[in-house]
Design a protein around this motif. Structure first.
Motif, PDB file in Angstrom:
ATOM      1  N   SER A   1       0.854  -1.200   0.000  1.00 33.44           N
ATOM      2  CA  SER A   1       0.000   0.000   0.000  1.00 33.44           C
ATOM      3  C   SER A   1       0.882   1.239   0.000  1.00 33.44           C
ATOM      4  O   SER A   1       1.085   1.887   1.021  1.00 33.44           O
ATOM      5  CB  SER A   1      -0.918  -0.019   1.231  1.00 33.44           C
ATOM      6  N   ASP A   2       1.400   1.593  -1.168  1.00 31.20           N
ATOM      7  CA  ASP A   2       2.307   2.740  -1.234  1.00 31.20           C
ATOM      8  C   ASP A   2       1.640   3.981  -1.811  1.00 31.20           C
ATOM      9  O   ASP A   2       2.303   4.977  -2.094  1.00 31.20           O
ATOM     10  CB  ASP A   2       3.557   2.390  -2.054  1.00 31.20           C
ATOM     11  N   PHE A   3       0.307   3.939  -1.986  1.00 31.24           N
ATOM     12  CA  PHE A   3      -0.416   5.125  -2.434  1.00 31.24           C
ATOM     13  C   PHE A   3      -1.888   4.980  -2.043  1.00 31.24           C
ATOM     14  O   PHE A   3      -2.375   3.889  -1.737  1.00 31.24           O
ATOM     15  CB  PHE A   3      -0.291   5.332  -3.948  1.00 31.24           C
ATOM     16  N   ALA A   4      -2.593   6.101  -2.056  1.00 37.47           N
ATOM     17  CA  ALA A   4      -4.045   6.126  -1.864  1.00 37.47           C
ATOM     18  C   ALA A   4      -4.647   6.891  -3.031  1.00 37.47           C
ATOM     19  O   ALA A   4      -3.935   7.573  -3.789  1.00 37.47           O
ATOM     20  CB  ALA A   4      -4.405   6.785  -0.545  1.00 37.47           C
TER      21      ALA A   4
ATOM     22  N   LEU B   1     -12.398   8.198  -0.636  1.00 37.44           N
ATOM     23  CA  LEU B   1     -11.006   7.793  -0.530  1.00 37.44           C
ATOM     24  C   LEU B   1     -10.894   6.286  -0.662  1.00 37.44           C
ATOM     25  O   LEU B   1     -11.747   5.540  -0.157  1.00 37.44           O
ATOM     26  CB  LEU B   1     -10.432   8.220   0.822  1.00 37.44           C
ATOM     27  N   LEU B   2      -9.834   5.823  -1.309  1.00 35.73           N
ATOM     28  CA  LEU B   2      -9.608   4.394  -1.506  1.00 35.73           C
ATOM     29  C   LEU B   2      -8.154   4.069  -1.167  1.00 35.73           C
ATOM     30  O   LEU B   2      -7.233   4.702  -1.686  1.00 35.73           O
ATOM     31  CB  LEU B   2      -9.901   4.007  -2.964  1.00 35.73           C
ATOM     32  N   GLY B   3      -7.952   3.121  -0.270  1.00 34.36           N
ATOM     33  CA  GLY B   3      -6.608   2.659   0.049  1.00 34.36           C
ATOM     34  C   GLY B   3      -5.869   3.487   1.063  1.00 34.36           C
ATOM     35  O   GLY B   3      -4.674   3.281   1.300  1.00 34.36           O
ATOM     36  N   GLU B   4      -6.588   4.436   1.741  1.00 30.84           N
ATOM     37  CA  GLU B   4      -5.896   5.334   2.662  1.00 30.84           C
ATOM     38  C   GLU B   4      -5.447   4.615   3.938  1.00 30.84           C
ATOM     39  O   GLU B   4      -4.360   4.888   4.465  1.00 30.84           O
ATOM     40  CB  GLU B   4      -6.795   6.535   3.014  1.00 30.84           C
ATOM     41  N   LEU B   5      -6.263   3.665   4.433  1.00 25.71           N
ATOM     42  CA  LEU B   5      -5.907   2.985   5.677  1.00 25.71           C
ATOM     43  C   LEU B   5      -4.650   2.140   5.502  1.00 25.71           C
ATOM     44  O   LEU B   5      -3.721   2.182   6.318  1.00 25.71           O
ATOM     45  CB  LEU B   5      -7.073   2.109   6.150  1.00 25.71           C
ATOM     46  N   GLY B   6      -4.597   1.361   4.401  1.00 26.16           N
ATOM     47  CA  GLY B   6      -3.407   0.544   4.140  1.00 26.16           C
ATOM     48  C   GLY B   6      -2.168   1.393   3.951  1.00 26.16           C
ATOM     49  O   GLY B   6      -1.073   1.030   4.388  1.00 26.16           O
TER      50      GLY B   6
ATOM     51  N   HIS C   1       0.768   1.142   6.370  1.00 20.88           N
ATOM     52  CA  HIS C   1       1.765   0.411   5.587  1.00 20.88           C
ATOM     53  C   HIS C   1       1.477  -1.104   5.603  1.00 20.88           C
ATOM     54  O   HIS C   1       2.365  -1.918   5.843  1.00 20.88           O
ATOM     55  CB  HIS C   1       3.182   0.688   6.099  1.00 20.88           C
ATOM     56  N   LEU C   2       0.212  -1.449   5.313  1.00 21.89           N
ATOM     57  CA  LEU C   2      -0.227  -2.842   5.253  1.00 21.89           C
ATOM     58  C   LEU C   2      -0.442  -3.249   3.802  1.00 21.89           C
ATOM     59  O   LEU C   2      -0.715  -2.410   2.940  1.00 21.89           O
ATOM     60  CB  LEU C   2      -1.539  -3.022   6.028  1.00 21.89           C
ATOM     61  N   PRO C   3      -0.348  -4.539   3.491  1.00 25.11           N
ATOM     62  CA  PRO C   3      -0.699  -4.984   2.139  1.00 25.11           C
ATOM     63  C   PRO C   3      -2.169  -4.676   1.849  1.00 25.11           C
ATOM     64  O   PRO C   3      -2.998  -4.597   2.761  1.00 25.11           O
ATOM     65  CB  PRO C   3      -0.452  -6.498   2.180  1.00 25.11           C
ATOM     66  N   ARG C   4      -2.493  -4.512   0.583  1.00 20.95           N
ATOM     67  CA  ARG C   4      -3.870  -4.230   0.216  1.00 20.95           C
ATOM     68  C   ARG C   4      -4.778  -5.363   0.701  1.00 20.95           C
ATOM     69  O   ARG C   4      -4.496  -6.543   0.487  1.00 20.95           O
ATOM     70  CB  ARG C   4      -4.019  -4.114  -1.296  1.00 20.95           C
TER      71      ARG C   4
ATOM     72  N   ALA D   1       3.298  11.690   1.071  1.00 19.39           N
ATOM     73  CA  ALA D   1       2.511  12.928   1.129  1.00 19.39           C
ATOM     74  C   ALA D   1       1.313  12.748   2.044  1.00 19.39           C
ATOM     75  O   ALA D   1       0.965  13.653   2.824  1.00 19.39           O
ATOM     76  CB  ALA D   1       2.047  13.304  -0.278  1.00 19.39           C
ATOM     77  N   LEU D   2       0.666  11.571   1.994  1.00 20.51           N
ATOM     78  CA  LEU D   2      -0.510  11.325   2.827  1.00 20.51           C
ATOM     79  C   LEU D   2      -0.126  11.328   4.309  1.00 20.51           C
ATOM     80  O   LEU D   2      -0.835  11.900   5.147  1.00 20.51           O
ATOM     81  CB  LEU D   2      -1.151   9.990   2.440  1.00 20.51           C
ATOM     82  N   ILE D   3       1.009  10.741   4.654  1.00 15.87           N
ATOM     83  CA  ILE D   3       1.453  10.711   6.055  1.00 15.87           C
ATOM     84  C   ILE D   3       1.761  12.123   6.547  1.00 15.87           C
ATOM     85  O   ILE D   3       1.393  12.511   7.672  1.00 15.87           O
ATOM     86  CB  ILE D   3       2.685   9.795   6.201  1.00 15.87           C
TER      87      ILE D   3
END
Length: 433
Positions: free
Chosen positions: A50-53, A82-87, A91-94, A113-115
């Motif tokens: 999960s390297d992007f949202a 929003l999609l994929g923001e939690l992962g 820093h968890l796998p999708r 950037a999100l962090i």
């Protein structure tokens, strides 16, 4: 990416980014990449890092968890979402795969950037935690519903009203309920089919001759056994007391398996029995049976047969093979004699011959009939049990009676297969004079 008031308004339209400072929005825009997707295109894949949202600006995205039994729908996201923001933040796998349901336009933000924005905006984290709690509430509700439904299925107490609940779940569980509802319907249909097949198997076995009773009434040392590969099979055996004091015995094998083969088997066996009881003429009974089957055979099935008549007074055996494996006689000296085979299966051609052979059994000799489920049984290396192995088995040692003979053959086939699933019906019939 180029900044604009419209883009800033689109970013603030989602609840997670509502309280972002101007500097944080500028940071996101500077790091963002605008992407478009056609319907069916994948936005992110389950199991990947999960390297992007993504912020969905336009369109709808379906989120599904991949499993061994296919994709399980989880939710449908509509813009703005929003999609994929939690992962990305954890820093968890999708945990799921996102796929465009309609044409989609989205902004892609890198994890860094999100962090940075999340650290500067606690409300963003509060919003994400709140939505995560809502997801957990839905999952807990689905688990509760499924646990109740699965327990009912397991205990055969599945109330049809539960299917209604699954077809029309509360909105929170709509995707879960539809998936489980389809699964429950399939389980119920399969269980009904299994019950029907079990009933068919009971009926088929009831139609076969009751061998112990026949042996007791006739005073013969005779035994037969059929082990279908499925609930019902296309093999059969037969025993008929004839009006002239002889008995008729036979085995058959219908091409195919399951209910169609079992029905064809029942018709074939019944016709032969009727004709033999009307007139104890072996070839005539087979020819009349074939004529009926050829003219009433929409399914285009056929059967191989080996029928014989035995005279207990003289030991005389008449036999007729219709495309079947040859019968075997174990002579008094242990030699295995193969009775000549020939002829065509019944149900194929109206014009056929039923050639009858003749032999005599002496006291202590054994007549063995079988189907190809015996000789074509396979081991783990896909080697056949084979006719040679069967003849050697019958020749070895003394045969006390017909029951022992068939028990030895069955045990030898099972030992040979060593757990390899049975793919064909296995039928044996033994008569010892």
């Amino acid at each position: 990416m180029k900044d604009s008031p419209e883009l800033r308004a689109a970013i603030r339209a989602t609840s997670a980014f509502r309280d972002l400072s101007e500097a944080s929005i500028a940071l996101l825009i500077d790091a963002a990449e605008r992407q478009t997707f056609e319907p069916g295109a994948i936005l992110m894949v389950q199991g990947e890092p999960s390297d992007f949202a993504m912020l969905i600006l336009e369109g709808e995205v379906t989120v599904a968890a991949d499993s061994a039994r296919g994709a399980i729908p989880i939710s449908t996201l509509q813009a703005p979402s929003l999609l994929g923001e939690l992962g990305s933040l954890a820093h968890l796998p999708r945990s799921a795969t996102g796929r465009a349901r309609t044409p989609v336009t989205a902004l892609r933000f890198g994890r860094a950037a999100l962090i940075e924005v999340a650290r500067a905006t606690p409300s963003l984290l509060i919003d994400i935690i709140g939505r995560m709690g809502e997801r957990m509430r839905k999952v807990n509700g689905a688990i509760s519903l499924y646990t109740h439904a699965l327990a009912a299925l397991e205990q055969h107490e599945f109330d049809p009203a539960l299917l209604v609940e699954l077809r029309n779940p509360i909105p929170d569980l709509a995707d879960f309920g539809q998936t489980f509802g389809r699964m429950a319907e399939q389980i119920i249909l399969r269980r009904q089919r299994d019950d029907e097949m079990a009933s068919a198997a009971v009926i088929q076995r009831a139609l076969l001759p009751k061998v112990p009773e026949f042996a007791a009434e006739s005073g013969l040392d005779i035994f037969a056994e059929m082990t279908p590969a499925k609930d019902v099979g296309g093999d059969f055996y037969d025993l008929v007391q004839l009006a002239d004091g002889r008995i008729a015995l036979g085995v058959g094998d219908v091409c195919g398996k399951g209910v169609p083969a079992a029905l064809f088997m029942g018709i074939t066996r019944t016709l032969i029995r009727i004709h033999l009881r009307a007139s104890p003429d072996l070839s005539g009974a087979i020819l009349k049976t074939n004529a009926y089957l050829v003219n009433n055979n929409a399914a285009q099935l056929f059967a191989t047969l080996l029928y014989a008549t035995f005279d207990p007074r003289s030991g005389e055996v008449e036999y007729c093979s219709c495309g079947h494996l040859p019968g075997l006689i174990r002579r008094a000296n242990g030699v295995i004699e193969k009775l000549s085979a020939g002829g065509l299966p019944v149900g194929m051609f109206e014009q056929m011959k039923a050639n009858v052979g003749l032999t005599v059994m002496k006291p202590g000799e054994l007549f063995f009939l079988y189907t190809d489920g015996v000789t074509e049984a396979e081991d783990a290396g896909q080697n056949d049990f084979g006719e040679d192995r069967l003849r050697v088995l019958l020749a070895e040692g003394d045969v006390a009676d017909a029951v022992q003979c068939i028990a030895r053959v069955g045990a030898a086939v099972r030992e040979f297969a060593r757990g390899v699933p049975q793919f064909d019906d296995i039928t044996c019939l033994a008569l010892r004079r």
